[in-house]
Write a protein that holds these residues in place. Structure first.
Motif, PDB file in Angstrom:
ATOM      1  N   THR A   1      23.925  -1.916 -49.081  1.00  0.00           N
ATOM      2  CA  THR A   1      22.486  -1.949 -48.833  1.00  0.00           C
ATOM      3  C   THR A   1      22.160  -1.155 -47.569  1.00  0.00           C
ATOM      4  O   THR A   1      23.029  -0.961 -46.706  1.00  0.00           O
ATOM      5  N   ALA A   2      20.908  -0.725 -47.487  1.00  0.00           N
ATOM      6  CA  ALA A   2      20.423  -0.061 -46.273  1.00  0.00           C
ATOM      7  C   ALA A   2      19.693  -1.033 -45.352  1.00  0.00           C
ATOM      8  O   ALA A   2      19.147  -0.630 -44.324  1.00  0.00           O
ATOM      9  N   LEU A   3      19.682  -2.307 -45.693  1.00  0.00           N
ATOM     10  CA  LEU A   3      19.019  -3.301 -44.849  1.00  0.00           C
ATOM     11  C   LEU A   3      19.620  -3.320 -43.447  1.00  0.00           C
ATOM     12  O   LEU A   3      20.823  -3.119 -43.273  1.00  0.00           O
ATOM     13  N   THR A   4      18.775  -3.596 -42.478  1.00  0.00           N
ATOM     14  CA  THR A   4      19.238  -3.746 -41.097  1.00  0.00           C
ATOM     15  C   THR A   4      19.023  -5.163 -40.568  1.00  0.00           C
ATOM     16  O   THR A   4      19.485  -5.492 -39.473  1.00  0.00           O
ATOM     17  N   HIS A   5      18.300  -5.971 -41.324  1.00  0.00           N
ATOM     18  CA  HIS A   5      18.107  -7.387 -41.003  1.00  0.00           C
ATOM     19  C   HIS A   5      18.393  -8.199 -42.260  1.00  0.00           C
ATOM     20  O   HIS A   5      18.138  -7.747 -43.383  1.00  0.00           O
ATOM     21  N   PHE A   6      18.926  -9.404 -42.062  1.00  0.00           N
ATOM     22  CA  PHE A   6      19.466 -10.161 -43.174  1.00  0.00           C
ATOM     23  C   PHE A   6      18.998 -11.612 -43.136  1.00  0.00           C
ATOM     24  O   PHE A   6      18.565 -12.118 -42.097  1.00  0.00           O
ATOM     25  N   ASP A   7      19.112 -12.276 -44.284  1.00  0.00           N
ATOM     26  CA  ASP A   7      18.750 -13.691 -44.344  1.00  0.00           C
ATOM     27  C   ASP A   7      19.688 -14.544 -43.511  1.00  0.00           C
ATOM     28  O   ASP A   7      19.283 -15.568 -42.952  1.00  0.00           O
ATOM     29  N   THR A   8      20.957 -14.143 -43.454  1.00  0.00           N
ATOM     30  CA  THR A   8      21.940 -14.928 -42.712  1.00  0.00           C
ATOM     31  C   THR A   8      23.107 -14.063 -42.284  1.00  0.00           C
ATOM     32  O   THR A   8      23.359 -12.997 -42.864  1.00  0.00           O
ATOM     33  N   LEU A   9      23.813 -14.509 -41.279  1.00  0.00           N
ATOM     34  CA  LEU A   9      25.131 -13.991 -40.941  1.00  0.00           C
ATOM     35  C   LEU A   9      26.164 -14.901 -41.594  1.00  0.00           C
ATOM     36  O   LEU A   9      25.943 -16.114 -41.719  1.00  0.00           O
ATOM     37  N   ILE A  10      27.269 -14.335 -42.005  1.00  0.00           N
ATOM     38  CA  ILE A  10      28.407 -15.120 -42.494  1.00  0.00           C
ATOM     39  C   ILE A  10      29.601 -14.769 -41.624  1.00  0.00           C
ATOM     40  O   ILE A  10      29.965 -13.597 -41.511  1.00  0.00           O
ATOM     41  N   VAL A  11      30.194 -15.766 -40.999  1.00  0.00           N
ATOM     42  CA  VAL A  11      31.371 -15.544 -40.161  1.00  0.00           C
ATOM     43  C   VAL A  11      32.587 -16.069 -40.902  1.00  0.00           C
ATOM     44  O   VAL A  11      32.654 -17.263 -41.228  1.00  0.00           O
ATOM     45  N   LEU A  12      33.540 -15.187 -41.168  1.00  0.00           N
ATOM     46  CA  LEU A  12      34.739 -15.575 -41.910  1.00  0.00           C
ATOM     47  C   LEU A  12      35.735 -16.255 -40.985  1.00  0.00           C
ATOM     48  O   LEU A  12      35.975 -15.813 -39.863  1.00  0.00           O
ATOM     49  N   GLY A  13      36.321 -17.332 -41.481  1.00  0.00           N
ATOM     50  CA  GLY A  13      37.177 -18.171 -40.658  1.00  0.00           C
ATOM     51  C   GLY A  13      38.494 -17.543 -40.264  1.00  0.00           C
ATOM     52  O   GLY A  13      38.966 -16.571 -40.874  1.00  0.00           O
ATOM     53  N   ASN A  14      39.086 -18.114 -39.249  1.00  0.00           N
ATOM     54  CA  ASN A  14      40.400 -17.729 -38.737  1.00  0.00           C
ATOM     55  C   ASN A  14      40.957 -18.962 -38.047  1.00  0.00           C
ATOM     56  O   ASN A  14      40.184 -19.818 -37.596  1.00  0.00           O
ATOM     57  N   PRO A  15      42.279 -19.092 -37.937  1.00  0.00           N
ATOM     58  CA  PRO A  15      42.850 -20.343 -37.457  1.00  0.00           C
ATOM     59  C   PRO A  15      42.402 -20.772 -36.067  1.00  0.00           C
ATOM     60  O   PRO A  15      42.175 -19.956 -35.178  1.00  0.00           O
ATOM     61  N   CYS A  16      42.312 -22.084 -35.904  1.00  0.00           N
ATOM     62  CA  CYS A  16      42.151 -22.685 -34.579  1.00  0.00           C
ATOM     63  C   CYS A  16      43.510 -22.734 -33.890  1.00  0.00           C
ATOM     64  O   CYS A  16      44.568 -22.671 -34.533  1.00  0.00           O
ATOM     65  N   ASN A  17      43.489 -22.850 -32.581  1.00  0.00           N
ATOM     66  CA  ASN A  17      44.725 -23.135 -31.853  1.00  0.00           C
ATOM     67  C   ASN A  17      45.214 -24.537 -32.199  1.00  0.00           C
ATOM     68  O   ASN A  17      44.491 -25.337 -32.801  1.00  0.00           O
TER      69      ASN A  17
END
Length: 216
Positions: free
Chosen positions: A37-53
């Motif tokens: 898409t050419a959108l520059t603003h979005f309905d949401t951000l999605i942050v993909l997980g990664n392990p905790c310490n």
């Protein structure tokens, strides 16, 4: 032809073949689109997980992914964030740790939704897409580590119909070059396997939507 000469020729041939395959893998990896898409603003951000310490605090890559999402949120790229990650690598739920860090950086708690079930990147994207459907949202910027984004993009292409683009977090300053190089090598291999074999049925979550016609 002596045995030594034959061995040398075979070794050179193997190096040429290996170089060609490696080159094709890298070329494919680098050619994966970073958005649809050419959108520059979005309905949401999605942050993909990664392990905790081991103590439940954010691991290095998890920390950098969350901090990047905070920067994007503060810049007005999206008005909310989905933190996605279950207890995939230890007893700590990644989404909980991610939300706590984002709130400590000034993001309102009610602007953050959590997917606490995801066990892998396919889960991250499928579960987050399901949250978006329930909220009536249609676009997302997906935040992850730089090396991870091409594989995330393949999954987004295959499992969703949302408008999306990817956004790279910074590498943790404590990562040495050799560590980053090894991470890239692993991701290049994973993307090539998806390209050549498609998404294996055993990796498809039971709750995933019907597959698109795209198999690579």
């Amino acid at each position: 032809m002596t045995r030594r000469t034959l061995f040398t020729l075979i070794a050179v041939l193997c190096l040429v073949v290996a170089g060609t395959v490696t080159g094709r893998m890298a070329w494919f990896y680098l050619s994966i689109p970073s958005s649809n898409t050419a959108l520059t603003h979005f309905d949401t951000l999605i942050v993909l997980g990664n392990p905790c310490n081991s103590d439940g605090t954010p691991g290095p890559e998890q920390r950098e992914r969350v901090l990047e999402s905070v920067r994007q949120y503060q810049q007005g790229i999206a008005p909310r964030i989905i933190m996605s990650g279950g207890a995939a690598h230890n007893q700590w739920i990644e989404a909980d740790s991610m939300k706590k860090l984002a709130v400590s950086q000034g993001v309102p708690a009610d602007a953050i939704l959590e997917d606490t079930k995801a066990q892998n990147t396919i889960d991250n994207i499928v579960n987050s897409s399901a949250i978006m459907v329930t909220q009536g949202w249609h676009s997302a910027e997906v935040v992850s580590s730089p090396s991870h984004l091409p594989r995330a993009a393949l999954i987004l292409q295959h499992y969703t119909t949302i408008a999306w683009r990817t956004d790279a977090s910074r590498w943790p300053p404590e990562y040495h070059f050799a560590v980053i190089l090894a991470i890239y090598a692993s991701e290049i291999k994973d993307c090539w396997q998806i390209h050549t074999n498609g998404f294996a049925a055993r990796r498809r979550p039971a709750y995933a939507p019907a597959l698109s016609t795209q198999t690579r």
